[in-house]
Design an enzyme around this catalytic site. Structure first.
Site, PDB file in Angstrom:
ATOM      1  N   LYS A   1      -6.159 -17.756  -2.328  1.00 54.65           N
ATOM      2  CA  LYS A   1      -5.497 -16.809  -3.228  1.00 54.65           C
ATOM      3  C   LYS A   1      -5.625 -15.372  -2.713  1.00 54.65           C
ATOM      4  O   LYS A   1      -4.646 -14.610  -2.668  1.00 54.65           O
ATOM      5  CB  LYS A   1      -6.127 -16.934  -4.621  1.00 54.65           C
ATOM      6  CG  LYS A   1      -5.776 -15.843  -5.577  1.00 54.65           C
ATOM      7  CD  LYS A   1      -4.338 -15.946  -6.022  1.00 54.65           C
ATOM      8  CE  LYS A   1      -3.941 -14.724  -6.838  1.00 54.65           C
ATOM      9  NZ  LYS A   1      -2.653 -14.887  -7.463  1.00 54.65           N
TER      10      LYS A   1
ATOM     11  N   CYS B   1      -2.304  -7.431  -9.077  1.00 49.63           N
ATOM     12  CA  CYS B   1      -2.677  -8.466  -8.106  1.00 49.63           C
ATOM     13  C   CYS B   1      -2.823  -7.885  -6.709  1.00 49.63           C
ATOM     14  O   CYS B   1      -3.914  -7.814  -6.168  1.00 49.63           O
ATOM     15  CB  CYS B   1      -1.618  -9.549  -8.082  1.00 49.63           C
ATOM     16  SG  CYS B   1      -1.222 -10.164  -9.713  1.00 49.63           S
TER      17      CYS B   1
HETATM   18  N1  SAJ Z   1       6.428  -4.340  -2.937  1.00 43.78           N
HETATM   19  C1  SAJ Z   1       6.846  -3.497  -1.933  1.00 43.78           C
HETATM   20  N2  SAJ Z   1       7.558  -4.035  -0.903  1.00 43.78           N
HETATM   21  C2  SAJ Z   1       7.879  -5.348  -0.845  1.00 43.78           C
HETATM   22  C3  SAJ Z   1       7.420  -6.208  -1.858  1.00 43.78           C
HETATM   23  C4  SAJ Z   1       6.704  -5.678  -2.900  1.00 43.78           C
HETATM   24  O1  SAJ Z   1       6.579  -2.285  -1.949  1.00 43.78           O
HETATM   25  O2  SAJ Z   1       8.550  -5.742   0.109  1.00 43.78           O
HETATM   26  C5  SAJ Z   1       5.645  -3.800  -4.054  1.00 43.78           C
HETATM   27  C6  SAJ Z   1       6.286  -4.038  -5.429  1.00 43.78           C
HETATM   28  O3  SAJ Z   1       7.223  -3.049  -5.732  1.00 43.78           O
HETATM   29  C7  SAJ Z   1       5.078  -3.991  -6.329  1.00 43.78           C
HETATM   30  C8  SAJ Z   1       3.978  -4.612  -5.467  1.00 43.78           C
HETATM   31  O4  SAJ Z   1       4.436  -4.511  -4.132  1.00 43.78           O
HETATM   32  O5  SAJ Z   1       4.709  -2.675  -6.636  1.00 43.78           O
HETATM   33  C9  SAJ Z   1       3.649  -6.059  -5.781  1.00 43.78           C
HETATM   34  O6  SAJ Z   1       4.830  -6.781  -6.080  1.00 43.78           O
HETATM   35  P1  SAJ Z   1       5.110  -8.283  -5.573  1.00 43.78           P
HETATM   36  O7  SAJ Z   1       6.418  -8.696  -6.111  1.00 43.78           O
HETATM   37  O8  SAJ Z   1       4.921  -8.348  -4.121  1.00 43.78           O
HETATM   38  O9  SAJ Z   1       3.932  -9.102  -6.164  1.00 43.78           O
HETATM   39  P2  SAJ Z   1       3.257  -9.311  -7.633  1.00 43.78           P
HETATM   40  O10 SAJ Z   1       2.035  -8.472  -7.690  1.00 43.78           O
HETATM   41  O11 SAJ Z   1       4.244  -9.151  -8.728  1.00 43.78           O
HETATM   42  O12 SAJ Z   1       2.868 -10.842  -7.521  1.00 43.78           O
HETATM   43  C10 SAJ Z   1       2.010 -11.255  -6.470  1.00 43.78           C
HETATM   44  C11 SAJ Z   1       2.610 -12.510  -5.818  1.00 43.78           C
HETATM   45  N3  SAJ Z   1       1.914 -12.780  -4.565  1.00 43.78           N
HETATM   46  C12 SAJ Z   1       2.582 -12.954  -3.407  1.00 43.78           C
HETATM   47  O13 SAJ Z   1       3.777 -12.865  -3.321  1.00 43.78           O
HETATM   48  C13 SAJ Z   1       1.761 -13.272  -2.190  1.00 43.78           C
HETATM   49  C14 SAJ Z   1       2.457 -13.685  -6.762  1.00 43.78           C
HETATM   50  O14 SAJ Z   1       2.877 -14.882  -6.138  1.00 43.78           O
HETATM   51  C15 SAJ Z   1       1.006 -13.820  -7.230  1.00 43.78           C
HETATM   52  O15 SAJ Z   1       0.869 -14.869  -8.174  1.00 43.78           O
HETATM   53  C16 SAJ Z   1       0.644 -12.541  -7.934  1.00 43.78           C
HETATM   54  O16 SAJ Z   1       0.719 -11.488  -6.980  1.00 43.78           O
HETATM   55  C17 SAJ Z   1      -0.752 -12.650  -8.506  1.00 43.78           C
HETATM   56  O17 SAJ Z   1      -0.864 -12.825  -9.717  1.00 43.78           O
HETATM   57  O18 SAJ Z   1      -1.715 -12.629  -7.739  1.00 43.78           O
END
Ligand code: SAJ
Length: 428
Positions: free
Chosen positions: A205, A259
């Protein structure tokens, strides 16, 4: 192992969807939350979380009685702990919710039960923190009851679908625990179920979210390099990603949520001497809101008294979650710089933000401002018509921090259009 009745502790973003999904699959579920307000509102059928598809399922299982809500655990075949693991100011994991959830099970833990921890936790938490607490019952883990760690891995905004379809890892403190965990999650999971030991699944994780954080950090660093060298980072990323083995993520205003901006710290805390890359990536992402401010300051050198409209405060598009949001960090920076800030977050219009006037609609947000900042790519913002927007505001400067808008449309409507990480087309 068979499960007639399970007890889920913590009814937040993970616990509530998980409870309702088990209930929908015919398992009797007792959902537990220490927050009496949450319990009271759920009992009235009101869901306190915005997540597409959740409302309907919760209503259905509350109405038919398969899901019951209460404030303390009851006897059950299995217990799932899904409480938050935030961090303290010094970035150390705050395991107090996990500890008190485990303690709350003590009076009702029985021989033959399975306990599963789902909360994201530092390596060894299941074995060294949860197990000793549960054994205060007089029962021994592995002999009298089963204990496993199974991280949730769902993406907010797509939880109901991913809860079912994603692969699920279940790590037992012994083989019997892992097998029992497999039996439990097979009730709701259609994706692959992988059994391993508890510490491996804790690491899996943390590795997943750390991998994403490090990759976003490099994208953010590229945005700064693009800014320095007169390049459009969005164009450059698109071209680089044509390479069959390159997949650069999107730069943006920073990493928010509970997360990705949190979990990597659990590894840094657990082993600071061998995690310089993870540590630096965290700092790069945490500094990105300041980069947004720097970009804006090159357009408006003195922000004092400047009237600005912020579109979006959530940590990412189309969610109502504002935890650790970079947009909020940017708002703080702007207030500190003396700007007069209005913010519109359609998913949370009443969020109290010191020094910022929160609005309830777009018109009110932009009617008297000098510049508009797009901080979150909510669908409703991305769909804005530049010509119509131009009629609603005296502002003629927009800064798009998320690559949510098309330059041509906004320029044609008379706006000066700036995009984060795009010095190629910049007026600066
Ligand atoms: N973000 C960027 N650039 C990107 C992708 C995301 O700047 O290319 C930013 C988003 O805007 C946001 C942050 O990153 O601020 C996180 O967003 P996210 O969509 O990447 O992830 P979370 O936090 O909503 O969900 C993540 C997911 N983990 C992964 O994709 C590896 C999800 O599957 C997990 O279950 C979750 O964390 C968790 O609960 O741990």
């Amino acid at each position: 192992m068979e499960f007639q009745h399970i007890c889920v502790i913590g009814l937040g973003y993970i616990g509530l969807p998980t409870s309702s999904m088990f209930a929908r699959n015919g398992v009797r579920v007792t959902g537990v939350d220490i927050n009496e307000q949450v319990v009271a509102s759920l009992r009235q059928g009101k869901v306190h979380i915005f997540e597409p598809g959740l409302n309907e399922v919760v209503k259905e299982v509350l109405d038919n009685g398969t899901l019951q809500i209460t404030t303390s655990p009851v006897e059950a075949d299995a217990f799932i702990i899904a409480v938050p693991t935030p961090f303290y100011e010094d970035k150390k994991a705050d395991l107090s919710y996990v500890q008190s959830a485990a303690e709350s099970i003590l009076p009702v833990l029985r021989r033959g039960n399975l306990v599963v921890l789902e909360s994201t936790s530092p390596p060894l938490t299941t074995r060294d923190v949860v197990k000793p607490i549960l054994e205060r019952s007089g029962l021994v883990a592995g002999r009298d009851f089963l204990l496993a760690y199974s991280p949730e891995r769902v993406l907010p905004g797509q939880i109901m679908q991913e809860l079912v379809e994603n692969a699920r890892v279940i790590g037992g403190i012994d083989e019997a625990s892992a097998l029992a965990g497999g039996d439990l999650y097979r009730i709701i999971v259609k994706g692959e179920i992988v059994l391993t030991d508890s510490t491996t699944s804790e690491m899996v994780k943390l590795m997943e979210n750390t991998y994403r954080d490090v990759n976003i950090a490099i994208a953010n660093e590229f945005s700064r390099l693009a800014d320095r060298f007169g390049v459009d980072v969005w164009e450059a990323v698109k071209i680089a990603n044509l390479h069959p083995r390159v997949r650069i993520l999107n730069p943006g205003p920073g990493v928010g949520g509970h997360c990705i901006g949190v979990d990597p710290w659990f590894l840094v805390e657990a082993a600071p001497d061998i995690t310089p890359l993870i540590h630096t990536a965290r700092q790069v992402n945490d500094d990105q809101p300041a980069f947004v401010l720097e970009t804006l300051k090159q357009l408006i050198p003195d922000l004092k008294g400047k009237r600005l409209a912020l579109l979006g405060l959530a940590y990412k598009p189309d969610v109502d979650d504002l935890r650790e949001s970079p947009a909020i960090e940017i708002a703080h920076h702007l207030v500190k710089a003396g700007a007069v800030v209005k913010a519109y977050e359609p998913f949370r219009t009443n969020y109290p933000l010191a020094g910022v006037t929160m609005t309830t609609n777009l018109a009110e947000t932009i009617n008297d401002v000098e510049a508009i900042l797009l901080l979150v790519g909510h669908a409703q913002f991305k769909g804005l018509d530049p010509l119509e927007t131009a009629r609603m505001t005296p502002a003629r400067l927009v800064l798009d921090a998320v690559n949510g808008w098309s330059r041509d449309g906004w320029c044609a409507a008379g706006f000066t259009f700036e995009r984060l990480g795009d010095r190629k087309h910049s007026i600066r």
